[in-house]
Design a protein around this motif. Structure first.
Motif, PDB file in Angstrom:
ATOM      1  N   LYS A  48       0.838  -1.212   0.000  1.00  0.00           N
ATOM      2  CA  LYS A  48       0.000   0.000   0.000  1.00  0.00           C
ATOM      3  C   LYS A  48       0.868   1.256   0.000  1.00  0.00           C
ATOM      4  N   LEU A  49       1.946   1.237   0.776  1.00  0.00           N
ATOM      5  CA  LEU A  49       2.834   2.399   0.828  1.00  0.00           C
ATOM      6  C   LEU A  49       3.458   2.675  -0.534  1.00  0.00           C
ATOM      7  N   HIS A  50       3.884   1.632  -1.229  1.00  0.00           N
ATOM      8  CA  HIS A  50       4.455   1.822  -2.564  1.00  0.00           C
ATOM      9  C   HIS A  50       3.421   2.397  -3.534  1.00  0.00           C
ATOM     10  N   ARG A  51       2.192   1.912  -3.463  1.00  0.00           N
ATOM     11  CA  ARG A  51       1.139   2.451  -4.334  1.00  0.00           C
ATOM     12  C   ARG A  51       0.855   3.911  -4.014  1.00  0.00           C
ATOM     13  N   LEU A  52       0.820   4.238  -2.712  1.00  0.00           N
ATOM     14  CA  LEU A  52       0.594   5.638  -2.333  1.00  0.00           C
ATOM     15  C   LEU A  52       1.732   6.525  -2.808  1.00  0.00           C
ATOM     16  N   GLU A  53       2.951   6.029  -2.721  1.00  0.00           N
ATOM     17  CA  GLU A  53       4.092   6.827  -3.160  1.00  0.00           C
ATOM     18  C   GLU A  53       4.018   7.101  -4.667  1.00  0.00           C
ATOM     19  N   GLU A  54       3.534   6.133  -5.432  1.00  0.00           N
ATOM     20  CA  GLU A  54       3.396   6.308  -6.873  1.00  0.00           C
ATOM     21  C   GLU A  54       2.287   7.289  -7.241  1.00  0.00           C
ATOM     22  N   ASN A  55       1.216   7.319  -6.428  1.00  0.00           N
ATOM     23  CA  ASN A  55       0.010   8.051  -6.812  1.00  0.00           C
ATOM     24  C   ASN A  55      -0.294   9.298  -5.992  1.00  0.00           C
ATOM     25  N   THR A  56       0.461   9.549  -4.931  1.00  0.00           N
ATOM     26  CA  THR A  56       0.215  10.717  -4.080  1.00  0.00           C
ATOM     27  C   THR A  56       1.541  11.389  -3.751  1.00  0.00           C
ATOM     28  N   ASP A  57       1.510  12.302  -2.795  1.00  0.00           N
ATOM     29  CA  ASP A  57       2.757  12.955  -2.403  1.00  0.00           C
ATOM     30  C   ASP A  57       3.445  12.261  -1.231  1.00  0.00           C
ATOM     31  N   LEU A  58       3.016  11.051  -0.859  1.00  0.00           N
ATOM     32  CA  LEU A  58       3.714  10.269   0.157  1.00  0.00           C
ATOM     33  C   LEU A  58       5.143  10.059  -0.317  1.00  0.00           C
ATOM     34  N   THR A  59       6.089  10.222   0.581  1.00  0.00           N
ATOM     35  CA  THR A  59       7.505  10.154   0.245  1.00  0.00           C
ATOM     36  C   THR A  59       8.187   9.148   1.147  1.00  0.00           C
ATOM     37  N   SER A  60       9.272   8.550   0.647  1.00  0.00           N
ATOM     38  CA  SER A  60      10.041   7.623   1.472  1.00  0.00           C
ATOM     39  C   SER A  60      11.532   7.872   1.302  1.00  0.00           C
ATOM     40  N   VAL A  63      16.920   4.444   5.119  1.00  0.00           N
ATOM     41  CA  VAL A  63      17.655   4.890   6.304  1.00  0.00           C
ATOM     42  C   VAL A  63      18.612   3.819   6.819  1.00  0.00           C
ATOM     43  N   GLY A  64      18.798   2.786   6.052  1.00  0.00           N
ATOM     44  CA  GLY A  64      19.692   1.701   6.421  1.00  0.00           C
ATOM     45  C   GLY A  64      19.737   0.705   5.292  1.00  0.00           C
ATOM     46  N   GLY A  65      20.368  -0.424   5.536  1.00  0.00           N
ATOM     47  CA  GLY A  65      20.505  -1.447   4.516  1.00  0.00           C
ATOM     48  C   GLY A  65      19.213  -1.762   3.794  1.00  0.00           C
ATOM     49  N   ARG A  66      18.187  -2.144   4.548  1.00  0.00           N
ATOM     50  CA  ARG A  66      16.888  -2.451   3.943  1.00  0.00           C
ATOM     51  C   ARG A  66      15.769  -1.688   4.625  1.00  0.00           C
ATOM     52  N   SER A  67      16.117  -0.705   5.401  1.00  0.00           N
ATOM     53  CA  SER A  67      15.115   0.060   6.143  1.00  0.00           C
ATOM     54  C   SER A  67      14.693   1.297   5.369  1.00  0.00           C
ATOM     55  N   ARG A  68      13.413   1.602   5.455  1.00  0.00           N
ATOM     56  CA  ARG A  68      12.851   2.760   4.761  1.00  0.00           C
ATOM     57  C   ARG A  68      11.819   3.391   5.678  1.00  0.00           C
ATOM     58  N   VAL A  69      11.752   4.709   5.677  1.00  0.00           N
ATOM     59  CA  VAL A  69      10.718   5.432   6.413  1.00  0.00           C
ATOM     60  C   VAL A  69       9.849   6.188   5.416  1.00  0.00           C
ATOM     61  N   TRP A  70       8.604   6.450   5.835  1.00  0.00           N
ATOM     62  CA  TRP A  70       7.603   7.060   4.964  1.00  0.00           C
ATOM     63  C   TRP A  70       6.978   8.260   5.668  1.00  0.00           C
ATOM     64  N   TRP A  71       6.616   9.283   4.915  1.00  0.00           N
ATOM     65  CA  TRP A  71       5.942  10.445   5.485  1.00  0.00           C
ATOM     66  C   TRP A  71       5.188  11.198   4.397  1.00  0.00           C
ATOM     67  N   ILE A  72       4.276  12.039   4.839  1.00  0.00           N
ATOM     68  CA  ILE A  72       3.566  12.940   3.940  1.00  0.00           C
ATOM     69  C   ILE A  72       4.208  14.306   4.132  1.00  0.00           C
ATOM     70  N   PRO A  73       4.822  14.875   3.096  1.00  0.00           N
ATOM     71  CA  PRO A  73       5.478  16.167   3.243  1.00  0.00           C
ATOM     72  C   PRO A  73       4.519  17.261   3.673  1.00  0.00           C
ATOM     73  N   VAL A  74       5.011  18.148   4.490  1.00  0.00           N
ATOM     74  CA  VAL A  74       4.256  19.310   4.917  1.00  0.00           C
ATOM     75  C   VAL A  74       4.687  20.462   4.021  1.00  0.00           C
ATOM     76  N   HIS A  75       3.760  20.973   3.263  1.00  0.00           N
ATOM     77  CA  HIS A  75       4.065  22.085   2.356  1.00  0.00           C
ATOM     78  C   HIS A  75       3.720  23.395   3.052  1.00  0.00           C
ATOM     79  N   VAL A  76       4.714  24.279   3.128  1.00  0.00           N
ATOM     80  CA  VAL A  76       4.492  25.575   3.774  1.00  0.00           C
ATOM     81  C   VAL A  76       4.518  26.690   2.770  1.00  0.00           C
TER      82      VAL A  76
END
Length: 76
Positions: A48-60, A63-76
Motif C-alpha cells: 500500500k505504501l508503494h502504491r501511495l508513493e506512486e500516486n500521491t505525495d507520500l515520500t520515502s 535509512v539503512g541497509g533495507r530500512s525505509r521510512v515514509w511520510w507525507i510532506p508538509v508544504h508551507v
C-alpha cells in the motif's frame, strides 16, 4: 478504518489515515509501524505504501541497509 481479520482488504485511505491521525504529523513511519496500526502484515502495508508513493505525495527514504521510512510532506 477497516476491521481487522484475515479476509480484510485495506484501502489506501486506511494507510493515509494512519499518517493523518498522529500527534506528530512530521514523524516518519516504517512499514512495520503501519502494519501494527492496521493489524495487517508488513507486506500488505508495504504494498500500500508503494502504491501511495506512486500516486500521491507520500515520500520515502532509505535509512539503512533495507530500512525505509515514509511520510507525507508538509508544504508551507
Amino acid at each position: 478504518m477497516s476491521k481487522q481479520g484475515r479476509d480484510t482488504e485495506f484501502e489506501l485511505e486506511d494507510v493515509t489515515a494512519v499518517f493523518e491521525e498522529r500527534d506528530d504529523y512530521a514523524e516518519p513511519l516504517t512499514a512495520t509501524e503501519i502494519a501494527d496500526r492496521l493489524g495487517c502484515s508488513r507486506r500488505t502495508a508495504l504494498n500500500k505504501l508503494h502504491r501511495l508513493e506512486e500516486n500521491t505525495d507520500l515520500t520515502s527514504k532509505k535509512v539503512g541497509g533495507r530500512s525505509r521510512v515514509w511520510w507525507i510532506p508538509v508544504h508551507v
